[in-house]
Scaffold this motif. Structure first.
Motif, PDB file in Angstrom:
ATOM      1  N   ALA A  68      67.529  89.379  11.289  1.00 51.54           N
ATOM      2  CA  ALA A  68      67.784  88.233  10.291  1.00 51.54           C
ATOM      3  C   ALA A  68      67.765  88.903   8.887  1.00 51.54           C
ATOM      4  O   ALA A  68      67.455  89.966   8.579  1.00 51.54           O
ATOM      5  CB  ALA A  68      66.383  87.356  10.404  1.00 51.54           C
TER       6      ALA A  68
ATOM      7  N   ARG B 179      78.505  77.289  11.307  1.00 49.45           N
ATOM      8  CA  ARG B 179      77.004  77.262  11.097  1.00 49.45           C
ATOM      9  C   ARG B 179      76.306  76.684  12.022  1.00 49.45           C
ATOM     10  O   ARG B 179      76.700  75.646  12.469  1.00 49.45           O
ATOM     11  CB  ARG B 179      76.657  76.623   9.578  1.00 49.45           C
TER      12      ARG B 179
ATOM     13  N   ASP C 183      72.517  75.014  12.704  1.00 48.89           N
ATOM     14  CA  ASP C 183      70.996  74.741  12.505  1.00 48.89           C
ATOM     15  C   ASP C 183      70.141  74.571  13.819  1.00 48.89           C
ATOM     16  O   ASP C 183      70.953  74.156  15.010  1.00 48.89           O
ATOM     17  CB  ASP C 183      71.051  73.702  11.671  1.00 48.89           C
ATOM     18  N   PRO C 184      68.898  74.660  13.854  1.00 52.82           N
ATOM     19  CA  PRO C 184      68.159  74.727  15.111  1.00 52.82           C
ATOM     20  C   PRO C 184      68.279  73.332  15.675  1.00 52.82           C
ATOM     21  O   PRO C 184      68.150  72.269  15.060  1.00 52.82           O
ATOM     22  CB  PRO C 184      66.707  74.999  14.631  1.00 52.82           C
TER      23      PRO C 184
ATOM     24  N   SER D 175      70.024  78.320   4.629  1.00 54.57           N
ATOM     25  CA  SER D 175      69.426  78.931   5.809  1.00 54.57           C
ATOM     26  C   SER D 175      69.638  78.302   7.077  1.00 54.57           C
ATOM     27  O   SER D 175      69.796  77.108   7.347  1.00 54.57           O
ATOM     28  CB  SER D 175      67.818  78.859   5.469  1.00 54.57           C
ATOM     29  N   ALA D 176      70.265  79.252   8.058  1.00 58.96           N
ATOM     30  CA  ALA D 176      70.707  78.817   9.177  1.00 58.96           C
ATOM     31  C   ALA D 176      71.125  79.958  10.066  1.00 58.96           C
ATOM     32  O   ALA D 176      71.255  81.002   9.563  1.00 58.96           O
ATOM     33  CB  ALA D 176      71.993  77.923   8.855  1.00 58.96           C
ATOM     34  N   THR D 177      72.009  79.850  11.337  1.00 60.70           N
ATOM     35  CA  THR D 177      72.518  80.751  11.730  1.00 60.70           C
ATOM     36  C   THR D 177      73.806  80.913  11.805  1.00 60.70           C
ATOM     37  O   THR D 177      74.393  79.780  11.843  1.00 60.70           O
ATOM     38  CB  THR D 177      72.143  80.815  13.593  1.00 60.70           C
TER      39      THR D 177
ATOM     40  N   THR E 293      74.033  85.579  13.210  1.00 62.84           N
ATOM     41  CA  THR E 293      72.959  86.232  12.278  1.00 62.84           C
ATOM     42  C   THR E 293      72.063  85.117  11.655  1.00 62.84           C
ATOM     43  O   THR E 293      72.718  84.231  11.222  1.00 62.84           O
ATOM     44  CB  THR E 293      73.616  87.091  11.208  1.00 62.84           C
ATOM     45  N   ARG E 294      70.833  84.976  11.744  1.00 64.28           N
ATOM     46  CA  ARG E 294      70.018  84.164  11.202  1.00 64.28           C
ATOM     47  C   ARG E 294      69.732  84.594   9.495  1.00 64.28           C
ATOM     48  O   ARG E 294      69.607  85.732   9.364  1.00 64.28           O
ATOM     49  CB  ARG E 294      68.743  84.124  11.582  1.00 64.28           C
TER      50      ARG E 294
ATOM     51  N   PHE F 197      67.847  83.751   5.963  1.00 62.48           N
ATOM     52  CA  PHE F 197      66.778  82.738   5.403  1.00 62.48           C
ATOM     53  C   PHE F 197      66.875  83.252   3.895  1.00 62.48           C
ATOM     54  O   PHE F 197      67.145  84.389   3.525  1.00 62.48           O
ATOM     55  CB  PHE F 197      65.359  83.385   5.760  1.00 62.48           C
TER      56      PHE F 197
END
Lengths: 117, 111
Positions: free
Chosen positions: B10, B37, B39-40, B85-87, B105-106, B108
């Motif tokens: 990350a 992008r 998001d969870p 913030s995301a992957t 890639t994450r 933060f």
């Protein structure tokens, strides 16, 4: 514009059971994709339809997975029988790609999280 | 073997700084490359596309570069915000109908 719809959102089944996922793509999108995304990995293409014809299913485990796209619109993905390693998120996506044209962005649904126990 | 590599660790950065994410590939000659992008709990969302004959593409605070000699794409977010913030996933279009995704890639971004 409505997005790609998928159902169910979550599914828990026991190994050796069967399961089916449904996808309704964005209206007018000729191309539909099913991806498998295992935790921590990128989406892996399982099958790609152009209208109701299959253009790529090279990574679909055909002994247990099947997919169809009725009338070139909605699609279902089935797993029978399920294995533990099938636990993943199954993503459906669609795009407005035509034969011979450059690909464009894919629009993804929220996915179905499958847990096989 | 053919593969796409994105930073597996990350990336942690401070708000306001520029985030730079890397996508390296081997044994491919992509016609173009996309960045998404994710998001969870959500599906990927398209951000930018860059073609093999383009060096750089920009969209608001986003910038993508594509070096076919180095077989690398860089993805920059300037003036980063916690909402960034995301992957982030890179995807290579190999021609025909074939697109392959990296693992992502994450990112933060700390306030």
């Amino acid at each position: 514009e409505a997005g790609v719809a998928q159902s169910p959102r979550y599914k828990i089944i026991e190994k050796r059971q069967s399961v089916a996922f449904w996808c309704n793509p964005i209206s007018g999108h000729a191309t539909l994709y099913w991806y498998q995304q295992i935790l921590g990995q990128g989406p892996k293409l399982l099958i790609q339809f152009q209208n109701n014809g299959v253009v790529d299913d090279s990574q679909l485990p055909k002994d247990r997975f099947s997919a169809e796209r009725l009338k070139g619109v909605d699609s279902t993905l089935k797993i029978q029988p399920a294995k533990l390693e099938d636990s993943a998120v199954y993503l459906c996506a669609s795009s407005n790609i035509g034969t011979g044209l450059m690909n464009t962005e894919a629009f993804f649904g929220q996915g179905t999280r499958l847990t096989v126990v | 073997s053919q593969k796409i590599e994105q930073n597996s660790e990350a990336l942690n950065i401070q708000e306001g700084k520029t985030a730079t994410l890397t996508c390296n590939y081997t044994n491919y000659s992509p016609a173009y490359l996309q960045w998404y992008r994710q998001d969870p709990g959500r599906g990927p969302v398209f951000l930018l596309l860059i073609r093999e004959n383009e060096k750089e593409k920009r969209k608001e605070r986003l910038k993508v570069t594509f070096d076919t000699t180095l077989k690398q794409s860089l993805f920059h977010i300037t003036a980063s915000q916690p909402a960034d913030s995301a992957t982030y996933l890179c995807a290579l279009h190999l021609g025909g109908f074939k697109t392959i995704f990296g693992a992502g890639t994450r990112l933060f971004v700390k306030a």
